[in-house]
Design an enzyme around this catalytic site. Structure first.
Site, mmCIF file in Angstrom:
data_model
loop_
_atom_site.group_PDB
_atom_site.id
_atom_site.type_symbol
_atom_site.label_atom_id
_atom_site.label_comp_id
_atom_site.label_asym_id
_atom_site.label_seq_id
_atom_site.Cartn_x
_atom_site.Cartn_y
_atom_site.Cartn_z
ATOM 1 N N LYS A 53 20.201 65.812 88.637
ATOM 2 C CA LYS A 53 20.465 66.093 87.218
ATOM 3 C C LYS A 53 19.459 67.121 86.693
ATOM 4 O O LYS A 53 19.821 68.063 85.996
ATOM 5 C CB LYS A 53 20.393 64.797 86.398
ATOM 6 C CG LYS A 53 21.569 63.859 86.643
ATOM 7 C CD LYS A 53 21.330 62.473 86.070
ATOM 8 C CE LYS A 53 22.425 61.511 86.527
ATOM 9 N NZ LYS A 53 22.172 60.111 86.108
ATOM 10 N N GLN A 97 17.862 56.186 83.420
ATOM 11 C CA GLN A 97 18.556 56.011 84.692
ATOM 12 C C GLN A 97 18.711 54.516 84.995
ATOM 13 O O GLN A 97 17.741 53.767 84.970
ATOM 14 C CB GLN A 97 17.773 56.716 85.820
ATOM 15 C CG GLN A 97 18.453 56.673 87.174
ATOM 16 C CD GLN A 97 19.785 57.418 87.196
ATOM 17 O OE1 GLN A 97 19.902 58.517 86.668
ATOM 18 N NE2 GLN A 97 20.798 56.808 87.795
ATOM 19 N N ASP A 120 24.603 59.877 77.692
ATOM 20 C CA ASP A 120 25.298 59.110 78.741
ATOM 21 C C ASP A 120 26.548 58.419 78.182
ATOM 22 O O ASP A 120 27.410 57.977 78.938
ATOM 23 C CB ASP A 120 24.354 58.045 79.331
ATOM 24 C CG ASP A 120 23.878 58.396 80.731
ATOM 25 O OD1 ASP A 120 24.511 59.250 81.376
ATOM 26 O OD2 ASP A 120 22.872 57.810 81.180
#
Ligand code: NAP
Length: 290
Positions: A53, A97, A120
């Protein structure tokens, strides 16, 4: 005829190139799109996802603030870090994460993120907006799948889409997206309580596997001419491979490719699209709001 391969890597490359152009325009206006990436612990798969990412962000001319925390980090410490990032105008998006260490409540942490920085798309506000069909950040993997489907010369409206897996990050939001009025698919959402999974899958015009079970979907479960999207990324032991494992999807590629009209590979299908959609969300978060 064997299935045509849906090249997620190439589609993602084009999207990322477009994002790079938009990011350059923002930089000229003095806005430097920035994603804060929080990783607690050293889970090897998480480390590799975070690395991919951050590399993609840099390639698109965007910044990342890399925050590594020990496995032992306390929930309170993580929550106050998120509070700081929420108030930091130089940070446009916040990504935590997953999975988090067991002693930390994921739902509490996700709910602490400012919905305006929830790139997200996991915050209850974003989830609610998706279900209601209102504007908000879409979760990256379902959005990536939808983007791939929209590129195909196959109508989604009226199609029977079968989604295998009901997780909060993939299956459930994807099922919700597909049945939105502007997409108009008829959706069946399957899980471990589903009876006759094979029969239901065989009825799918569009079959999406997101179960985390290598090779779960076999050719015998697929209708001739169906579109098959494989979200699964599973590490299976392979002594012949350099790393001792290889990546395998939830779809048994060889047998399914014999029957499907279109199929995504693993790797190179949905994975690159997830990252492209994340970059897109960071860009949207950074763009000035009228
Ligand atoms: P998850 O949270 O473990 O959820 C799996 C879902 O699949 C659950 O709803 C489970 O049902 C269902 N399921 C499992 N085995 C099944 C079976 N035999 N028959 C029917 N349903 C079954 O997984 P996830 O986070 O959604 O991830 C799914 C897969 O996608 C994983 O391989 C993951 O690595 C991959 N993934 C890929 C990307 C990407 O960017 N390519 C992104 C995210 C995830 P129950 O609810 O009944 O337990």
């Amino acid at each position: 005829m064997p299935a045509a391969i849906i090249d997620g890597k190439e589609t993602a490359r084009k999207i990322r190139a477009g994002i790079g152009v938009r990011a350059a325009t923002l930089r000229k206006e003095g806005i430097f799109p920035c994603l804060a990436v929080i990783l607690a612990g050293e889970d090897p798969a998480s480390l590799s996802y975070v690395g991919a990412k951050e590399k993609a962000l840099a390639e698109a001319g965007m910044e990342s603030r890399d925050i590594r925390l020990p496995q032992s980090v306390g929930e309170g410490e993580l929550l106050s870090l998120i509070d700081q990032l929420n108030r930091d105008p130089a940070v446009h998006g916040i990504l935590v994460q997953l999975p988090l260490p067991r002693h930390i409540r994921e739902d509490k942490v996700i709910a602490a993120i400012d919905p305006a920085k929830d790139v997200d798309g996991f915050h209850p506000f974003s989830v609610g907006s998706l279900v209601l069909g209102q504007p908000g950040f879409l979760p990256c993997t379902p959005h990536g799948v939808l983007t791939l489907l929209r590129e195909l010369p196959v109508p989604l409206a009226g199609a029977h889409a079968v989604v295998v897996g009901r997780s909060n990050i993939v299956g459930r939001p994807l099922a919700n997206l597909l049945c939105r009025r502007d997409i108009n698919a008829t959706v069946t959402l399957c899980h471990t309580g589903t009876r006759n999974l094979e029969d239901i899958c065989r009825e799918a015009d569009i079959l999406i596997a997101a179960a985390g079970k290598p090779g779960l979907v076999s050719g015998a479960m697929v209708r001739e001419g169906a579109v098959v999207i494989d979200v699964g990324v599973n590490r299976v032991e392979d002594p012949a491979a350099k790393k001792g494992y290889r990546l395998r999807g939830d779809v048994d590629f060889d047998s399914v490719a014999e029957k499907a009209a279109y199929i995504t590979p693993v790797p190179g299908g949905v994975g690159p699209m997830t990252i492209a959609m994340l970059l897109q969300n960071v860009l949207i978060a950074a763009e000035p709001k009228n």
